[in-house]
Design a protein around this motif. Structure first.
Motif, PDB file in Angstrom:
ATOM      1  N   SER A   1      33.827  74.161  60.820  1.00  0.00           N
ATOM      2  CA  SER A   1      32.388  73.978  60.607  1.00  0.00           C
ATOM      3  C   SER A   1      31.861  74.831  59.456  1.00  0.00           C
ATOM      4  O   SER A   1      31.000  74.385  58.689  1.00  0.00           O
ATOM      5  N   GLN A   2      32.370  76.056  59.312  1.00  0.00           N
ATOM      6  CA  GLN A   2      31.914  76.880  58.187  1.00  0.00           C
ATOM      7  C   GLN A   2      32.405  76.315  56.862  1.00  0.00           C
ATOM      8  O   GLN A   2      31.698  76.372  55.848  1.00  0.00           O
TER       9      GLN A   2
ATOM     10  N   ASN B   1      35.577  67.441  56.249  1.00  0.00           N
ATOM     11  CA  ASN B   1      34.736  66.347  55.789  1.00  0.00           C
ATOM     12  C   ASN B   1      35.656  65.207  55.376  1.00  0.00           C
ATOM     13  O   ASN B   1      36.648  65.424  54.672  1.00  0.00           O
TER      14      ASN B   1
ATOM     15  N   PRO C   1      26.748  84.121  58.888  1.00  0.00           N
ATOM     16  CA  PRO C   1      25.721  83.391  58.129  1.00  0.00           C
ATOM     17  C   PRO C   1      24.575  84.309  57.709  1.00  0.00           C
ATOM     18  O   PRO C   1      24.061  85.096  58.505  1.00  0.00           O
TER      19      PRO C   1
ATOM     20  N   THR D   1      29.501  70.902  51.931  1.00  0.00           N
ATOM     21  CA  THR D   1      28.292  70.073  51.904  1.00  0.00           C
ATOM     22  C   THR D   1      27.113  70.760  51.223  1.00  0.00           C
ATOM     23  O   THR D   1      26.385  70.122  50.442  1.00  0.00           O
ATOM     24  N   ASN D   2      26.930  72.052  51.486  1.00  0.00           N
ATOM     25  CA  ASN D   2      25.696  72.725  51.066  1.00  0.00           C
ATOM     26  C   ASN D   2      25.853  73.726  49.925  1.00  0.00           C
ATOM     27  O   ASN D   2      24.849  74.152  49.348  1.00  0.00           O
TER      28      ASN D   2
ATOM     29  N   SER E   1      32.889  73.151  56.347  1.00  0.00           N
ATOM     30  CA  SER E   1      32.056  71.965  56.157  1.00  0.00           C
ATOM     31  C   SER E   1      30.737  72.332  55.493  1.00  0.00           C
ATOM     32  O   SER E   1      30.240  71.621  54.605  1.00  0.00           O
ATOM     33  N   ASN E   2      30.168  73.462  55.901  1.00  0.00           N
ATOM     34  CA  ASN E   2      28.925  73.925  55.282  1.00  0.00           C
ATOM     35  C   ASN E   2      29.165  74.280  53.813  1.00  0.00           C
ATOM     36  O   ASN E   2      28.330  73.978  52.943  1.00  0.00           O
TER      37      ASN E   2
ATOM     38  N   HIS F   1      39.321  77.797  55.337  1.00  0.00           N
ATOM     39  CA  HIS F   1      38.144  78.362  54.679  1.00  0.00           C
ATOM     40  C   HIS F   1      38.542  79.112  53.407  1.00  0.00           C
ATOM     41  O   HIS F   1      38.005  78.857  52.324  1.00  0.00           O
TER      42      HIS F   1
END
Length: 321
Positions: free
Chosen positions: A260-261, A305, A124, A267-268, A263-264, A14
């Motif tokens: 997962s964080q 990803n 988040p 992606t976002n 990945s966010n 991260h």
């Protein structure tokens, strides 16, 4: 060695992704956010605690430097960022940051998906929104750079009543390591240097020794307790009471959800061009590592990803050819 360590500790994914992204090279100090990073604890007058994170959001807007510009400036103008900040203050274009916090109850912390004290994870904003608190404004330049800047000794152990550390392991280590560093760099009495000394001079049992700059507290005793009116602890500074239970053991956290964080973020948060630059920056640095370390590193980013890992591989191949 850098990528060897990074590839073996996937929880670094991260922070490394943020570091090698555009925001890893801010265009001076005025155009970057500040974060407390660690989880802290706020305690009200009734002794009721709540966990929190501190955020400083720049009011000047985020601006970043392209890698090529940063490379050039590092050679031709290494004081670029400091001068930009100094000149803004000198011309009364005072830079400011909006101070905001996130809060989490102890009950929420028990049920949170991630370890709330893990410095490699964020809370988040959708679950724990930013709460406006105030402003930080820089409105005066140092008169003497050495006296007021180079002798500064910041430490997370310097807390006011109502702010306490959490069980964050990294924070717990920094509570003593920062002060150890200051003793080595500035001497055992670094807290007596004017820029580090409180306006209301404290009365403690830390006295005498090399480079002592105060009145040495006269003939006051240097031990506690004593019968000669030496300083006593301030009840307002006593840490709050908390309940602890369960087994204590060493735990390897590399198997936690470390992707997962990220990945966010991929992606976002990043757009297509920002993703390409991030992958190119990592590839350009990773190319010098051995093949086994490169493959292990790419495997980690691929878990974030598949496109992330593939773009890094392509960037390495381009720089090798």
């Amino acid at each position: 060695m850098f990528w060897d360590f990074i590839s073996l500790r996937p929880e670094t994914t991260h922070q490394v992704s943020f570091l090698f992204s555009d925001r890893g090279i801010p265009d001076g100090h005025r155009h970057m956010n500040g974060y407390g990073s660690h989880t802290f604890k706020l305690v009200n007058a009734q002794g009721q605690p709540i966990y929190c994170k501190f955020h400083m959001k720049t009011d000047q807007g985020i601006k970043n430097l392209p890698v090529s510009n940063a490379d050039s400036l590092s050679q031709t103008d290494p004081d670029y960022g400091i001068r930009d900040l100094f000149n803004a203050i000198a011309t009364k274009d005072y830079p400011s940051w909006s101070f905001k916090i996130q809060v989490m109850t102890l009950e929420q912390a028990e049920k949170f998906k991630w370890n709330p004290f893990d410095v490699t994870k964020i809370w988040p904003h959708s679950e724990f929104p930013l709460i406006p608190v105030g402003k930080l404004v820089l409105n005066r330049n140092a008169t003497n750079y050495f006296a007021e800047v180079e002798q500064l000794a910041f430490s997370p152990a310097n807390m006011v009543p109502g702010v306490e550390p959490s069980p964050d392991k990294m924070l717990q280590g920094r509570l003593f390591s920062y002060t150890d560093t200051h003793r080595h760099r500035l001497g055992p009495n670094y807290a007596q240097i004017p820029v580090n000394c409180p306006l209301a001079r404290p009365h403690t049992y830390t006295r005498d020794g090399f480079a002592s700059a105060d009145r040495h507290q006269g003939g006051a005793p240097n031990y506690f307790p004593n019968s000669f009116n030496g300083p006593h602890e301030d009840p307002e500074g006593v840490a709050s009471v908390y309940v602890a239970s369960g087994d204590v053991h060493r735990e390897d956290t590399s198997g936690d959800d470390n992707f997962s964080q990220v990945s966010n973020f991929w992606t976002n948060v990043l757009n297509t061009e920002e993703r390409k630059r991030l992958a190119a920056n990592i590839g350009g640095h990773l190319k010098n590592a051995s093949e086994v370390i490169r493959e292990r590193t790419i495997a980690n980013f691929t878990q974030v990803n598949a496109e992330y890992g593939q773009l890094i591989r392509e960037a390495i191949n381009v720089t090798h050819n």
